[in-house]
Design an enzyme around this catalytic site. Structure first.
Site, PDB file in Angstrom:
ATOM      1  N   LYS A 104       0.829  -1.213   0.000  1.00 26.20           N
ATOM      2  CA  LYS A 104       0.000   0.000   0.000  1.00 26.20           C
ATOM      3  C   LYS A 104       0.866   1.266   0.000  1.00 26.20           C
ATOM      4  CE  LYS A 104      -4.144  -1.870   0.124  1.00 26.20           C
ATOM      5  NZ  LYS A 104      -3.923  -3.236  -0.382  1.00 26.20           N
TER       6      LYS A 104
HETATM    7  C1  LIG Z   1     -10.082  -2.306  -1.547  1.00 29.73           C
HETATM    8  C2  LIG Z   1      -9.511  -3.134  -0.433  1.00 29.73           C
HETATM    9  N1  LIG Z   1     -10.297  -3.460   0.605  1.00 29.73           N
HETATM   10  C3  LIG Z   1      -9.828  -4.182   1.641  1.00 29.73           C
HETATM   11  C4  LIG Z   1      -8.540  -4.633   1.691  1.00 29.73           C
HETATM   12  C5  LIG Z   1      -8.092  -5.472   2.837  1.00 29.73           C
HETATM   13  O1  LIG Z   1      -6.967  -5.001   3.474  1.00 29.73           O
HETATM   14  P1  LIG Z   1      -5.929  -6.021   4.182  1.00 29.73           P
HETATM   15  O2  LIG Z   1      -5.271  -6.791   3.115  1.00 29.73           O
HETATM   16  O3  LIG Z   1      -5.007  -5.119   4.929  1.00 29.73           O
HETATM   17  O4  LIG Z   1      -6.744  -6.871   5.087  1.00 29.73           O
HETATM   18  C6  LIG Z   1      -7.666  -4.304   0.645  1.00 29.73           C
HETATM   19  C7  LIG Z   1      -6.279  -4.762   0.655  1.00 29.73           C
HETATM   20  O5  LIG Z   1      -5.741  -5.316  -0.236  1.00 29.73           O
HETATM   21  C8  LIG Z   1      -8.170  -3.553  -0.458  1.00 29.73           C
HETATM   22  O6  LIG Z   1      -7.391  -3.256  -1.505  1.00 29.73           O
END
Ligand SMILES: Cc1ncc(COP(=O)(O)O)c(C=O)c1O
Length: 356
Positions: free
Chosen positions: A179
């Site tokens: 990210k």
């Molecule tokens: C649009 C979106 N929502 C939710 C998530 C979930 O985040 P995490 O991978 O930190 O759980 C991500 C991560 O890739 C994402 O890109």
């Protein structure tokens, strides 16, 4: 190969982690508290609550907004599956509406038609770092008394009319390694609501304010101070990272001619988590991606199958037709846009794409 994403890990990140290790306080502690304060400032909100991931941030944000069994939450099918899964975790049902072809984001014109007596919330996803049409969504939410839970996982630092992603409703961010601001893993909830922030802090730590007195059912969704230490250093780099991503996106947009490039509407501060082209006009997207990979260009497909067409989701939401999302899922290719690209890298990307 020019990689699609490349986490920046400098001396300051390494030093910050070593300091935490030397302190012996590894779990949620003083660095997490400082990271929360700084993150809230960046988003222009009163509170930020650190969590273990973007997924747990979304899950808790929904619970803290009283979303649960029997409720419906309107969201986009064109997203990472965690958006929809977090709704399912609460016992609620995702209701998918189609997206706007120009932005890849949920189409507000379709949201109102999907509202039923069970609808309790809208979950806009600021995909690729591009804020959704929040004025339109906020007007619908106000009219129908709905909560807004923003999936801003890809959008730290993004704005609409200078107002930051995560400040329009309850904001949820991911700090996953790729990210724009990363902590290895981690998440953040942002809000101006004191009571909601308090509920999130309790949910994060087994419903506990006073040690071993549990006021509600909660989880262990805490962040470690190791992750917070990395995140703190990365936040200091955010402005520079974003400026580089914007410059890279601008360079690609001005020189790519063979495919549809992403356009940004007036008033939006895109942060280019992903730079996504469309291989359309009947051309074979997967063959194009292979051609780019063969030329040494890393690519990503975000996302090849919309959420409503995932096998287990079909059993839950039934046969739904969302033609724009289904079409774009077959056309999109994301190209490297990260801050560590060199001029040579950009030249190579443009050359390879223009040969498609
Ligand atoms: C649009 C979106 N929502 C939710 C998530 C979930 O985040 P995490 O991978 O930190 O759980 C991500 C991560 O890739 C994402 O890109």
């Amino acid at each position: 190969m020019i990689s699609l994403s490349k986490p920046y890990i400098g001396e300051a990140e390494k030093q910050a982690v070593m300091e935490v290790l030397d302190s012996g306080m590894l779990a949620q502690g003083p660095r997490t508290a400082r990271f929360e304060e700084r993150f809230a400032q960046v988003c222009g909100v009163k509170h930020a609550v650190a969590t273990s991931s973007g997924t747990t941030a979304l899950h808790m944000a929904l619970l803290a907004n009283d979303i649960g069994e029997g409720d419906e939450v309107i969201t986009t099918p064109f997203t990472f599956i965690a958006s929809a899964n977090s709704i399912l975790f609460t016992g609620a049902k995702p209701v998918f509406v189609d997206i706007d072809e120009a932005t890849f984001n949920i189409d507000p014109a379709l949201v109102e038609r999907a509202i039923t007596p069970r609808t309790r919330a809208i979950m806009p996803v600021h995909l690729y770092g591009y804020v959704c049409d929040m004025p339109a969504l906020q007007a619908i939410a106000e009219k129908h008394n709905l909560r807004i839970i923003e999936d801003a996982c890809q959008a730290v630092g993004a704005t609409y009319q200078g107002k930051a992603a995560g400040s329009f409703g309850t904001g949820c961010f991911s700090l996953y390694a790729t990210k724009n601001v990363m902590a290895g893993e981690g998440g953040m909830i942002t809000t101006n609501d004191d009571a909601l922030a308090d509920r999130c802090r309790m949910l994060r730590n087994h419903g506990m304010k006073r040690r071993y007195y549990h006021e509600m059912l909660g989880f262990n969704f805490r962040m470690t101070d190791l992750c917070a230490a990395i995140g703190l250093v990365q936040l200091d780099r955010l402005e520079d990272f974003t400026a580089k991503r914007r410059a890279n996106a601008h360079a690609l947009n001005s020189r790519i001619e063979s495919v549809t490039t992403p356009k940004v509407k007036e008033g939006y501060g895109h942060v280019w988590h992903q730079y996504t082209i469309r291989v359309n006009g009947g051309r074979d997207r997967d063959a194009a991606a292979k051609q780019l990979n063969d030329a040494g260009i890393g690519t990503g497909i975000f996302y090849p199958v919309p959420a409503h067409q995932q096998e287990y989701m079909r059993d839950i939401v039934g046969a739904v037709s969302l033609p724009v999302a289904e079409k774009l899922a077959k056309e999109v290719i994301s190209l490297p846009v990260h801050p560590q690209l060199s001029q040579d890298d950009l030249d190579a990307i443009v050359t390879a794409v223009n040969r498609l």
